[in-house]
Design a protein around this motif. Structure first.
Motif, PDB file in Angstrom:
ATOM      1  N   ASN A 203       0.931  -1.198   0.028  1.00  0.00           N
ATOM      2  CA  ASN A 203       0.018   0.023  -0.022  1.00  0.00           C
ATOM      3  C   ASN A 203       0.837   1.180  -0.075  1.00  0.00           C
ATOM      4  O   ASN A 203       1.436   1.680   0.899  1.00  0.00           O
ATOM      5  CB  ASN A 203      -0.942  -0.136   1.279  1.00  0.00           C
ATOM      6  N   HIS A 205       1.609   5.074   0.203  1.00  0.00           N
ATOM      7  CA  HIS A 205       0.917   6.499   0.314  1.00  0.00           C
ATOM      8  C   HIS A 205       1.977   7.482   0.141  1.00  0.00           C
ATOM      9  O   HIS A 205       3.281   7.336   0.329  1.00  0.00           O
ATOM     10  CB  HIS A 205       0.802   6.585   1.925  1.00  0.00           C
ATOM     11  N   VAL A 206       1.404   8.521  -0.499  1.00  0.00           N
ATOM     12  CA  VAL A 206       2.260   9.662  -0.840  1.00  0.00           C
ATOM     13  C   VAL A 206       2.832  10.119   0.377  1.00  0.00           C
ATOM     14  O   VAL A 206       4.328  10.516   0.360  1.00  0.00           O
ATOM     15  CB  VAL A 206       1.439  10.600  -1.298  1.00  0.00           C
ATOM     16  N   GLN A 207       2.268  10.116   1.474  1.00  0.00           N
ATOM     17  CA  GLN A 207       3.100  10.612   2.886  1.00  0.00           C
ATOM     18  C   GLN A 207       4.663   9.914   3.020  1.00  0.00           C
ATOM     19  O   GLN A 207       5.455  10.478   3.553  1.00  0.00           O
ATOM     20  CB  GLN A 207       2.230  10.597   3.968  1.00  0.00           C
ATOM     21  N   SER A 208       4.507   8.694   2.808  1.00  0.00           N
ATOM     22  CA  SER A 208       5.678   8.015   3.149  1.00  0.00           C
ATOM     23  C   SER A 208       6.766   8.197   2.337  1.00  0.00           C
ATOM     24  O   SER A 208       7.952   8.238   2.440  1.00  0.00           O
ATOM     25  CB  SER A 208       5.330   6.181   3.209  1.00  0.00           C
TER      26      SER A 208
END
Length: 309
Positions: A203, A205-208
């Protein structure tokens, strides 16, 4: 210039293991970050080589590019990136140095030629080094995940050995194409396969991926690790011979081990350090005949230069 570039290459390859670790610890999904790294690096390098007239787009349609990409990029780095979630960068680097041992065993199996005694000794020394490196995980604080990480890196080197042996015939088959273009093409395929693996297993996520550490790690690995490092490697092959640049495997793992301890405070037991050095000694013994030939050639070249002076 050759010595300067060789030192730079060893430093680059020695730092990539820590850069991978920094990105993963920052939350970057291992398969996705590896895929982006190699796909973008491959595309940029390949477009540049096409622009310079040293590669053709038809190269991407060759099955050999897919097969080398599957082995040398997908197989090697899917395992390495996954394993560095659980291993220190230094341990991963030293375990990766077992590649020449596996290449030697594979070539011996294929050609059915008997090995010199010194090469067998090198194999045994290298194996002893691996056992010494794994002992802390077996005896001091048993960790099944840590051992699985070590085994995964070693499994990745099987892909590397198969890919290396196969790529030698590919380079001969595509002599009209630059080795840099061939490497770029296989990185495109390997990177694409890693992104497909990520699509089904992670998965993202852009944040990671958007944290400063993850971005710096990725940019460094694309432009310095993949593009600059491999370009210097093939430049050295062209200027010297295939054996000399490959000796980075004796130096870069120890650089990685030192950097991880000094700058990232990675734990290192005395037993693991001894194991790492033992592995490097084993690899040197395996390649002793090649190294002797290299030294003789170097002395001959220096002698000719002195004579002409």
């Amino acid at each position: 210039m050759v010595l300067f570039n060789y030192i730079i290459m060893c430093l680059i390859f020695g730092t990539t293991f820590l850069a991978i670790k920094v990105g993963i610890d920052a939350g970057a999904p291992p398969f996705f970050s590896a895929g982006i790294r190699f796909f973008l690096a491959g595309v940029i390098l390949f477009v540049f080589m096409v622009w310079r007239g040293k590669a053709s787009l038809s190269l991407l349609l060759k099955k050999e590019m897919f097969l080398t990409g599957f082995a040398l990029t997908f197989g090697v780095f899917a395992t390495l990136y996954w394993a560095e979630q659980y291993l220190s960068s230094g341990i991963a680097a030293v375990l990766s140095a077992t590649a020449p041992l596996m290449i030697l065993l594979l070539q011996t199996t294929i050609t059915r030629k008997s090995l010199p005694a010194i090469s067998w000794i090198g194999c045994l020394v290298g194996l002893a080094g691996v056992i010494l490196m794994l002992l802390p995980g077996l005896t001091i604080t048993f960790s099944s995940v840590w051992l699985m990480g070590c085994a995964t890196v070693l499994f990745g080197q099987v892909f590397y050995s198969v890919g290396t042996v196969y790529s030698r015939s590919v380079i001969q088959r595509f002599q009209d194409s630059s080795p840099i273009a061939l490497n770029a093409a296989q990185m495109i395929y390997g990177g694409a396969l890693l992104l497909i693996l990520s699509l089904f297993t992670e998965n993202v996520h852009v944040q990671s991926m958007g944290t400063p550490s993850a971005i710096i790690s990725l940019v460094y690995l694309i432009f310095v690790g993949s593009m600059m490092g491999h370009t210097i490697f093939y430049w050295l092959v062209a200027k010297t011979n295939p054996v000399f640049p490959a000796t980075w495997l004796y130096i870069s793992p120890l650089i990685a081990l030192s950097l991880g301890v000094m700058f990232y405070h990675e734990p290192l037991s005395v037993m693991s350090l001894v194991g790492g050095i033992t592995i490097i000694i084993g690899i040197v013994l395996i390649n002793l005949s090649n190294l002797k030939q290299l030294l003789v050639k170097k002395q001959n070249v220096m002698g000719n230069v002195s004579h002409h002076r």
